[in-house]
Design an enzyme around this catalytic site. Structure first.
Site, PDB file in Angstrom:
ATOM      1  N   LYS A   1      37.276  45.817  37.949  1.00 41.92           N
ATOM      2  CA  LYS A   1      37.067  46.712  39.094  1.00 41.92           C
ATOM      3  C   LYS A   1      38.217  47.720  39.186  1.00 41.92           C
ATOM      4  CE  LYS A   1      39.351  43.322  42.087  1.00 41.92           C
ATOM      5  NZ  LYS A   1      39.156  42.239  43.064  1.00 41.92           N
TER       6      LYS A   1
ATOM      7  N   TYR B   1      63.544  66.301  48.995  1.00 47.60           N
ATOM      8  CA  TYR B   1      63.196  66.544  50.403  1.00 47.60           C
ATOM      9  C   TYR B   1      63.967  65.646  51.364  1.00 47.60           C
ATOM     10  CZ  TYR B   1      59.029  69.016  48.651  1.00 47.60           C
ATOM     11  OH  TYR B   1      58.162  69.874  48.021  1.00 47.60           O
TER      12      TYR B   1
HETATM   13  C1  LIG Z   1      39.586  41.064  42.412  1.00 47.62           C
HETATM   14  C2  LIG Z   1      38.785  39.825  42.359  1.00 47.62           C
HETATM   15  C3  LIG Z   1      39.045  38.837  41.398  1.00 47.62           C
HETATM   16  C4  LIG Z   1      40.246  38.884  40.484  1.00 47.62           C
HETATM   17  O1  LIG Z   1      41.405  38.619  41.250  1.00 47.62           O
HETATM   18  P1  LIG Z   1      42.841  38.486  40.570  1.00 47.62           P
HETATM   19  O2  LIG Z   1      43.719  37.970  41.649  1.00 47.62           O
HETATM   20  O3  LIG Z   1      43.218  39.862  40.142  1.00 47.62           O
HETATM   21  O4  LIG Z   1      42.667  37.560  39.436  1.00 47.62           O
HETATM   22  C5  LIG Z   1      38.189  37.767  41.319  1.00 47.62           C
HETATM   23  N1  LIG Z   1      37.144  37.651  42.166  1.00 47.62           N
HETATM   24  C6  LIG Z   1      36.879  38.560  43.113  1.00 47.62           C
HETATM   25  C7  LIG Z   1      35.728  38.374  44.034  1.00 47.62           C
HETATM   26  C8  LIG Z   1      37.693  39.671  43.256  1.00 47.62           C
HETATM   27  O5  LIG Z   1      37.422  40.583  44.196  1.00 47.62           O
END
Ligand SMILES: *Cc1c(COP(=O)(O)O)cnc(C)c1O
Length: 398
Positions: A45, A280
């Site tokens: 993702k 800045y």
């Molecule tokens: C992001 C996510 C994962 C992976 O999580 P990590 O902590 O990066 O291993 C697994 N399951 C779901 C539903 C997620 O949203």
């Protein structure tokens, strides 16, 4: 996603995020070895946590991942259409909103997650329109308190999903959940969520659900909680070589190697007198005559502004610290009188074995977690894919 929402950023001498696909494959193998009885879902993702979803998904599949997971259906549809994955790779997505692309998801053979009755109604309609059985996975809220179906609502969701299955509209391929505190081994909620998950799975199976996969383990659970592995594990951050929590161990302790290296070329090196304000707000003033190096990366590139005055950078073999504020496109380091040439590499983070800082160092400097550091690296920074030391074409293909 850097490969789909816009053309890949053209290679430029300004900056690059180097993505080591051989490290990613080694991480997948190391994680699979921790969960030998379970299938592996590579979570890609958010454009593969900023690393590029398509090349990372392909590399994970090569290293033995039969499943790929995303949050949104759009991410999953793009993977199916454009990533060049083998057809038998299963793609699951879990973050749906009403009016989502259910029909397209069914047509693409995605596994879709359902957390409530509204989603079941919409996927059934999508299956009717597609003229195909939808693959659905029922998500249980076992204690996270975010997405997922509450135990009190589970009987209705299970019963109605079974009714739709009997009509051939859906096939219930999975029962699943997600942890709240897996990155804190020994936290009492982990055991509580596991027993709640077992109960909710047992209930559904007694009613006649025959899932292909039952799963709850993210990266920290894959690494530290073997009793949570069930039929499949879903690591994200660990696949990219980051630790879910430094208290569990460093990447090296966990047998992982960071996949992303973020580097830039110094755009200017100059002598300045003592007492000179920098960037800045003048939150940094040169303590004496010195040299300054201009790093052409800023918060528009995902370098966190919260790390102003704190983020570490390796220049010419020495750790330097961001001097003053990080601006939109650039920041400055005090080079303490050294005179590296313009074009000299400034490494913000990488695996750490060339002496460079790591994403975790930046997370600490910005008061956040490594996940956020890599995920926010912006689309303006070209991803450069390397494999066994060879640079690949810009789309990461071989
Ligand atoms: C992001 C996510 C994962 C992976 O999580 P990590 O902590 O990066 O291993 C697994 N399951 C779901 C539903 C997620 O949203």
């Amino acid at each position: 996603m850097s490969e789909t929402a816009q053309p890949p950023a053209a290679a430029s001498p300004r900056a690059r995020a180097e993505i080591d696909l051989s490290a990613l494959r080694a991480n997948v193998r190391a994680l699979r070895a921790k969960a030998p009885g379970a299938a592996f879902m590579a979570v890609v993702k958010a454009d593969g946590y900023g690393h590029g979803a398509f090349p990372c998904a392909r590399a994970a599949v090569e290293a033995g991942a039969p499943w790929v997971g995303t949050a949104t259906p759009e991410e999953a549809l793009a993977l199916r259409a454009e990533a060049g994955l083998p057809d038998d790779v299963r793609i699951m997505c879990w973050l749906w909103t009403p009016g989502g692309p259910w029909r397209e998801a069914v047509e693409a053979g995605l596994d879709v997650s359902l957390s409530g009755m509204w989603a079941l109604r919409e996927v059934v309609e999508g299956a009717r329109l597609a003229g195909r059985t939808a693959r659905v996975q029922l998500k249980a809220d076992t204690g996270l308190g975010r997405n997922g179906c509450q135990p009190a609502d589970w009987p209705e969701l299970v019963a109605e999903a079974l009714r739709a299955e009997a009509e051939g509209l859906v096939r219930i391929t999975g029962l699943w959940s997600h942890f709240a505190c897996a990155d804190e081994p020994g936290h009492p909620s982990n055991a509580a969520q596991l027993s709640r998950f077992r109960e909710m799975v047992a209930y559904a199976e007694q009613r006649g659900v025959r899932p292909e996969v039952r799963h709850i383990a993210n990266s920290p659970a894959t690494l530290t909680l073997p009793g949570s592995h069930f039929d499949l594990v879903r690591p994200g951050v660990a696949m990219y070589g980051l630790t879910p929590n430094t208290q569990i161990g460093s990447p090296a302790d966990l047998g992982l190697r960071p996949v992303m290296t973020l580097a830039a070329s110094l755009a200017l090196v100059k002598h300045v007198p003592g007492g000179h304000g920098v960037s800045y707000g003048h939150h940094y003033t040169t303590p004496g005559e010195t040299t300054l190096g201009l790093v052409p990366l800023g918060y528009a590139d995902g370098v966190p502004r919260h790390a102003s005055g704190a983020g570490p950078v390796l220049v010419g073999g020495k750790w330097r610290t961001v001097a003053g504020r990080i601006a939109m496109d650039q920041f400055v380091v005090d080079l303490g009188g050294d005179e590296p040439e313009e074009g000299t590499e400034a490494v913000l983070f990488g695996p750490g074995d060339r002496g460079e800082p790591t994403a975790e160092d930046w997370a600490q400097a910005a008061g956040t977690i490594g996940y956020e550091i890599v995920t926010r690296i912006g689309a303006r920074v070209p991803r450069v894919y390397v494999d066994e030391g060879h640079t690949l074409p810009s789309d990461g293909s071989r």
